[in-house]
Write a protein that holds these residues in place. Structure first.
Motif, PDB file in Angstrom:
ATOM      1  N   GLU A   1       0.826  -1.297   0.023  1.00 18.36           N
ATOM      2  CA  GLU A   1       0.184  -0.102   0.111  1.00 18.36           C
ATOM      3  C   GLU A   1       0.979   1.198  -0.040  1.00 18.36           C
ATOM      4  OE1 GLU A   1      -3.224   1.087   2.964  1.00 18.36           O
ATOM      5  OE2 GLU A   1      -3.692  -0.956   2.681  1.00 18.36           O
ATOM      6  N   ALA A   2       1.917   1.205   0.958  1.00 20.01           N
ATOM      7  CA  ALA A   2       2.985   2.543   0.838  1.00 20.01           C
ATOM      8  C   ALA A   2       3.564   2.807  -0.548  1.00 20.01           C
ATOM      9  CB  ALA A   2       4.023   2.269   1.919  1.00 20.01           C
ATOM     10  N   GLU A   3       3.843   1.636  -1.119  1.00 12.24           N
ATOM     11  CA  GLU A   3       4.255   1.742  -2.806  1.00 12.24           C
ATOM     12  C   GLU A   3       3.579   2.345  -3.399  1.00 12.24           C
ATOM     13  OE1 GLU A   3       7.893  -1.499  -3.058  1.00 12.24           O
ATOM     14  OE2 GLU A   3       5.859  -2.359  -2.899  1.00 12.24           O
ATOM     15  N   LEU A   4       2.180   1.871  -3.399  1.00 15.10           N
ATOM     16  CA  LEU A   4       1.091   2.311  -4.314  1.00 15.10           C
ATOM     17  C   LEU A   4       1.103   3.942  -3.985  1.00 15.10           C
ATOM     18  CD1 LEU A   4      -1.660  -0.402  -4.467  1.00 15.10           C
ATOM     19  CD2 LEU A   4      -0.239   0.471  -6.244  1.00 15.10           C
ATOM     20  N   LEU A   5       0.775   4.165  -2.658  1.00 13.61           N
ATOM     21  CA  LEU A   5       0.999   5.483  -2.553  1.00 13.61           C
ATOM     22  C   LEU A   5       1.911   6.476  -3.078  1.00 13.61           C
ATOM     23  CD1 LEU A   5      -1.302   7.722  -1.077  1.00 13.61           C
ATOM     24  CD2 LEU A   5       0.138   7.473   1.148  1.00 13.61           C
ATOM     25  N   SER A   6       3.180   6.057  -2.923  1.00 13.72           N
ATOM     26  CA  SER A   6       4.227   6.809  -3.235  1.00 13.72           C
ATOM     27  C   SER A   6       4.189   6.730  -4.855  1.00 13.72           C
ATOM     28  CB  SER A   6       5.716   6.271  -2.739  1.00 13.72           C
ATOM     29  OG  SER A   6       6.383   5.238  -3.561  1.00 13.72           O
ATOM     30  N   ILE A   7       3.728   6.035  -5.458  1.00 12.26           N
ATOM     31  CA  ILE A   7       3.516   6.197  -7.106  1.00 12.26           C
ATOM     32  C   ILE A   7       2.865   6.951  -7.331  1.00 12.26           C
ATOM     33  CG2 ILE A   7       2.748   4.652  -8.983  1.00 12.26           C
ATOM     34  CD1 ILE A   7       3.971   2.216  -7.819  1.00 12.26           C
ATOM     35  N   ALA A   8       1.630   6.855  -6.696  1.00  9.67           N
ATOM     36  CA  ALA A   8       0.501   8.045  -6.949  1.00  9.67           C
ATOM     37  C   ALA A   8       0.809   9.233  -6.605  1.00  9.67           C
ATOM     38  CB  ALA A   8      -0.706   7.587  -5.931  1.00  9.67           C
ATOM     39  N   GLN A   9       1.746   9.497  -5.559  1.00 10.02           N
ATOM     40  CA  GLN A   9       2.310  10.783  -5.197  1.00 10.02           C
ATOM     41  C   GLN A   9       3.196  11.412  -6.345  1.00 10.02           C
ATOM     42  OE1 GLN A   9       3.359  10.128  -1.229  1.00 10.02           O
ATOM     43  NE2 GLN A   9       1.540  10.798  -0.314  1.00 10.02           N
ATOM     44  N   ALA A  10       4.076  10.457  -6.793  1.00  9.90           N
ATOM     45  CA  ALA A  10       5.114  10.699  -7.862  1.00  9.90           C
ATOM     46  C   ALA A  10       4.301  11.251  -8.935  1.00  9.90           C
ATOM     47  CB  ALA A  10       6.099   9.462  -8.311  1.00  9.90           C
ATOM     48  N   PHE A  11       3.158  10.721  -9.353  1.00 12.28           N
ATOM     49  CA  PHE A  11       2.411  10.980 -10.606  1.00 12.28           C
ATOM     50  C   PHE A  11       1.631  12.286 -10.493  1.00 12.28           C
ATOM     51  CE2 PHE A  11       2.029   6.378 -12.006  1.00 12.28           C
ATOM     52  CZ  PHE A  11       2.423   6.454 -13.399  1.00 12.28           C
ATOM     53  N   ALA A  12       1.266  12.423  -9.100  1.00 11.59           N
ATOM     54  CA  ALA A  12       0.725  13.739  -8.888  1.00 11.59           C
ATOM     55  C   ALA A  12       1.608  14.806  -8.892  1.00 11.59           C
ATOM     56  CB  ALA A  12       0.139  13.789  -7.460  1.00 11.59           C
ATOM     57  N   ARG A  13       2.934  14.692  -8.263  1.00 12.42           N
ATOM     58  CA  ARG A  13       4.020  15.772  -8.520  1.00 12.42           C
ATOM     59  C   ARG A  13       4.294  16.240  -9.808  1.00 12.42           C
ATOM     60  NH1 ARG A  13       5.590  13.923  -3.549  1.00 12.42           N
ATOM     61  NH2 ARG A  13       6.866  12.129  -4.548  1.00 12.42           N
ATOM     62  N   ARG A  14       4.489  14.859 -10.619  1.00 10.82           N
ATOM     63  CA  ARG A  14       4.585  15.254 -11.994  1.00 10.82           C
ATOM     64  C   ARG A  14       3.473  16.092 -13.009  1.00 10.82           C
ATOM     65  NH1 ARG A  14       6.527  10.379 -16.020  1.00 10.82           N
ATOM     66  NH2 ARG A  14       4.297  10.377 -16.029  1.00 10.82           N
ATOM     67  N   ARG A  15       2.213  15.709 -12.543  1.00 12.54           N
ATOM     68  CA  ARG A  15       1.397  16.435 -12.941  1.00 12.54           C
ATOM     69  C   ARG A  15       1.048  17.833 -12.761  1.00 12.54           C
ATOM     70  NH1 ARG A  15       1.545  12.741 -15.766  1.00 12.54           N
ATOM     71  NH2 ARG A  15      -0.170  11.290 -16.233  1.00 12.54           N
ATOM     72  N   LEU A  16       1.875  18.270 -11.434  1.00 11.39           N
ATOM     73  CA  LEU A  16       1.841  19.803 -11.089  1.00 11.39           C
ATOM     74  C   LEU A  16       3.281  20.371 -11.232  1.00 11.39           C
ATOM     75  CD1 LEU A  16      -0.164  19.053  -7.583  1.00 11.39           C
ATOM     76  CD2 LEU A  16      -1.006  20.353  -9.769  1.00 11.39           C
ATOM     77  N   ALA A  17       4.130  19.754 -12.030  1.00 15.07           N
ATOM     78  CA  ALA A  17       5.357  20.237 -12.528  1.00 15.07           C
ATOM     79  C   ALA A  17       5.250  21.467 -13.549  1.00 15.07           C
ATOM     80  CB  ALA A  17       6.288  19.057 -13.198  1.00 15.07           C
ATOM     81  N   ARG A  18       6.639  22.068 -13.384  1.00 17.93           N
ATOM     82  CA  ARG A  18       6.668  23.212 -14.105  1.00 17.93           C
ATOM     83  C   ARG A  18       6.353  23.040 -15.643  1.00 17.93           C
ATOM     84  NH1 ARG A  18       9.830  27.731 -12.831  1.00 17.93           N
ATOM     85  NH2 ARG A  18      10.098  29.009 -15.010  1.00 17.93           N
ATOM     86  N   GLY A  19       5.597  24.146 -16.205  1.00 15.55           N
ATOM     87  CA  GLY A  19       5.011  24.087 -17.363  1.00 15.55           C
ATOM     88  C   GLY A  19       3.772  23.369 -18.066  1.00 15.55           C
ATOM     89  N   ARG A  20       3.379  22.382 -16.895  1.00 17.47           N
ATOM     90  CA  ARG A  20       2.062  21.965 -17.072  1.00 17.47           C
ATOM     91  C   ARG A  20       0.875  22.878 -16.966  1.00 17.47           C
ATOM     92  NH1 ARG A  20       1.061  16.160 -17.888  1.00 17.47           N
ATOM     93  NH2 ARG A  20       3.289  15.154 -17.252  1.00 17.47           N
ATOM     94  N   LYS A  21      -0.071  22.804 -18.264  1.00 10.42           N
ATOM     95  CA  LYS A  21      -1.001  23.506 -18.041  1.00 10.42           C
ATOM     96  C   LYS A  21      -2.262  23.122 -17.359  1.00 10.42           C
ATOM     97  CE  LYS A  21      -3.521  26.865 -21.165  1.00 10.42           C
ATOM     98  NZ  LYS A  21      -3.382  27.189 -22.529  1.00 10.42           N
TER      99      LYS A  21
END
Length: 165
Positions: A23-43
């Motif tokens: 579960e912890a790994e799934l959450l960390s994967i989800a958080q990495a995706f979320a961070r990427r979606r809010l990264a510089r240059g994303r509209k």
């Protein structure tokens, strides 16, 4: 996405889990995706999607965290930044500091966001007051407050959607 237990699927945006995950790994994967979606240059074209990413990132904090997504004139992300960290019930938010950060980032607009560790995303009276103060302070330097999102384990509440802005 570089995670040793994920491989890209045949359809863009799909993935195969290649080994058992906790579960912890799934959450960390989800958080990495979320961070990427809010990264510089994303509209940010669909605010509701951004809210989901914010919920993934902030829902598990035990204390209140007040952050901002600074945006350019095209509503592309310049930076997603944690601004204040509070006790369990309130973050001390200083409009002057938010204005300074917005100017330093050369932001045209901002989405304010904070979490409610209680889980209930319903904005408090204090949340409404600070939003109004930030809107006024940022307005003086021509930075638009597009939204203030409150996230909790039970969901999120958007000031813009609720008509509070």
């Amino acid at each position: 996405m570089h995670h040793r237990k994920l491989s890209a699927g045949e359809v863009a945006g799909t993935y195969h889990v290649t080994a058992p995950v906790t579960e912890a790994e799934l959450l960390s994967i989800a958080q990495a995706f979320a961070r990427r979606r809010l990264a510089r240059g994303r509209k940010i074209t669909q605010p509701a999607l951004a809210f989901e990413y914010l919920q993934i990132l902030l829902q598990d904090y035990e204390h209140e965290v007040f952050s901002a997504i600074f945006l350019d004139t095209q509503h592309r992300v310049i930076k997603f930044e944690e601004l204040f960290r509070g006790t369990i019930d309130a973050a001390n938010v200083y409009p002057r500091e938010v204005v300074k950060r917005a100017l330093a980032q050369n932001a045209a607009a901002v989405i304010l966001v904070h979490n409610h560790p209680s889980g209930d995303p319903e904005p408090s009276d204090a949340d409404r007051r600070i939003t109004q103060r930030l809107k006024e302070a940022l307005g003086l330097v021509e930075v638009r407050v597009i939204d203030h999102v409150v996230v909790g384990g039970d969901g999120y509440q958007s000031f813009a959607e609720a008509g509070f802005l």
